[in-house]
Design a protein around this motif. Structure first.
Motif, PDB file in Angstrom:
ATOM      1  N   CYS A  15      20.785  -8.192 -23.818  1.00 55.86           N
ATOM      2  CA  CYS A  15      19.678  -8.816 -24.474  1.00 55.86           C
ATOM      3  C   CYS A  15      20.166 -10.238 -25.221  1.00 55.86           C
ATOM      4  O   CYS A  15      21.291 -10.286 -25.764  1.00 55.86           O
ATOM      5  N   THR A  74      15.639 -12.218 -28.757  1.00 55.38           N
ATOM      6  CA  THR A  74      15.106 -10.995 -28.387  1.00 55.38           C
ATOM      7  C   THR A  74      15.793  -9.690 -28.989  1.00 55.38           C
ATOM      8  O   THR A  74      16.859  -9.880 -29.578  1.00 55.38           O
ATOM      9  N   LYS A 113      14.793  -2.442 -22.703  1.00 60.38           N
ATOM     10  CA  LYS A 113      13.781  -3.863 -22.312  1.00 60.38           C
ATOM     11  C   LYS A 113      14.232  -4.904 -23.458  1.00 60.38           C
ATOM     12  O   LYS A 113      14.442  -4.268 -24.520  1.00 60.38           O
ATOM     13  N   GLN A 118      12.782  -7.263 -25.908  1.00 57.63           N
ATOM     14  CA  GLN A 118      11.271  -7.710 -26.403  1.00 57.63           C
ATOM     15  C   GLN A 118      11.740  -8.800 -27.216  1.00 57.63           C
ATOM     16  O   GLN A 118      12.722  -9.003 -27.942  1.00 57.63           O
ATOM     17  N   CYS A 119      10.858  -9.703 -27.431  1.00 55.60           N
ATOM     18  CA  CYS A 119      10.870 -11.036 -27.966  1.00 55.60           C
ATOM     19  C   CYS A 119      10.790 -10.563 -29.574  1.00 55.60           C
ATOM     20  O   CYS A 119      10.078  -9.812 -30.034  1.00 55.60           O
ATOM     21  N   PHE A 175       6.846 -14.615 -25.178  1.00 59.81           N
ATOM     22  CA  PHE A 175       7.633 -14.453 -23.785  1.00 59.81           C
ATOM     23  C   PHE A 175       7.088 -15.462 -23.016  1.00 59.81           C
ATOM     24  O   PHE A 175       5.831 -16.002 -22.778  1.00 59.81           O
ATOM     25  N   ASN A 230       5.648  -8.005 -20.912  1.00 62.17           N
ATOM     26  CA  ASN A 230       5.935  -9.062 -21.887  1.00 62.17           C
ATOM     27  C   ASN A 230       7.316  -8.875 -22.568  1.00 62.17           C
ATOM     28  O   ASN A 230       7.606  -9.061 -23.605  1.00 62.17           O
ATOM     29  N   SER A 231       8.324  -8.219 -21.616  1.00 64.22           N
ATOM     30  CA  SER A 231       9.557  -8.209 -22.155  1.00 64.22           C
ATOM     31  C   SER A 231      10.387  -8.078 -20.721  1.00 64.22           C
ATOM     32  O   SER A 231      10.010  -7.863 -19.656  1.00 64.22           O
ATOM     33  N   CYS A 272      13.652 -15.834 -24.720  1.00 59.19           N
ATOM     34  CA  CYS A 272      12.027 -16.013 -25.357  1.00 59.19           C
ATOM     35  C   CYS A 272      12.086 -17.343 -25.890  1.00 59.19           C
ATOM     36  O   CYS A 272      13.410 -18.008 -26.424  1.00 59.19           O
TER      37      CYS A 272
END
Length: 163
Positions: free
Chosen positions: A27, A32, A48, A50-51, A57, A72-73, A106
């Motif tokens: 990541c 993220t 995952k 994620q922002c 995103f 959304n990830s 992101c």
């Protein structure tokens, strides 16, 4: 002799402790954060991306998932595959493929926004021309009202008959 079925052993690449696979996620560390997905077994990409707060995103990735909800990830398996592909091809992207790490970042929110869902501003942006016209019209009407009030006050005792 000890036998361990590795498909039931999770690899936590998001961990920040001293475990063997800790911190091996791919990541983007700036935009993220890594979220571990348990139950995926002994394989890489069980996370995952994620922002973080202050990032959103990208809409180009918003697709319907298997559950019907919007994604959304970034899925760790996709990030890992793009990482491996970038190493195998020597960093040269193939037509239509996702480029690591640029495709898995992101995007930052507009200045002044702590959280956002897209690139729109958190504050309303004013159209100065429209505001100036409205202010000018309001000032004109106020001035006319004051002039009429002064005229009426001055002529309040006079008796003028209009035919």
């Amino acid at each position: 002799m000890i036998s361990i079925d590795l498909k039931y052993v999770d690899i936590n690449q998001c961990a920040e402790d001293e475990s063997m696979f800790a911190g091996t996620h791919k990541c983007d560390k700036e935009s993220t954060e890594c979220i571990h997905i348990s139950g995926k077994g002994f394989r890489r990409g069980a996370y995952k991306c994620q922002c973080r707060r202050g990032y959103y995103f990208p809409k180009s990735y918003l697709t319907e998932g298997f559950t019907g909800g919007k994604q959304n990830s970034f899925l760790g398996s996709e990030v890992e595959n793009a990482f491996v592909a970038s190493r195998v091809r020597g960093g040269s992207p193939v037509e239509g493929s996702l480029i690591y790490p640029d495709s898995f970042r992101c995007l930052p929110c507009k200045p002044g926004c702590k959280t956002c869902v897209d690139d729109t501003s958190c504050f309303s942006e004013y159209n100065m021309l429209l505001r100036s016209v409205a202010l000018g019209l309001q000032s004109f009407c106020t001035t006319i009202t004051i002039v009429v009030a002064v005229v009426v006050f001055r002529l309040r005792k006079s008796k003028v008959v209009f035919l």
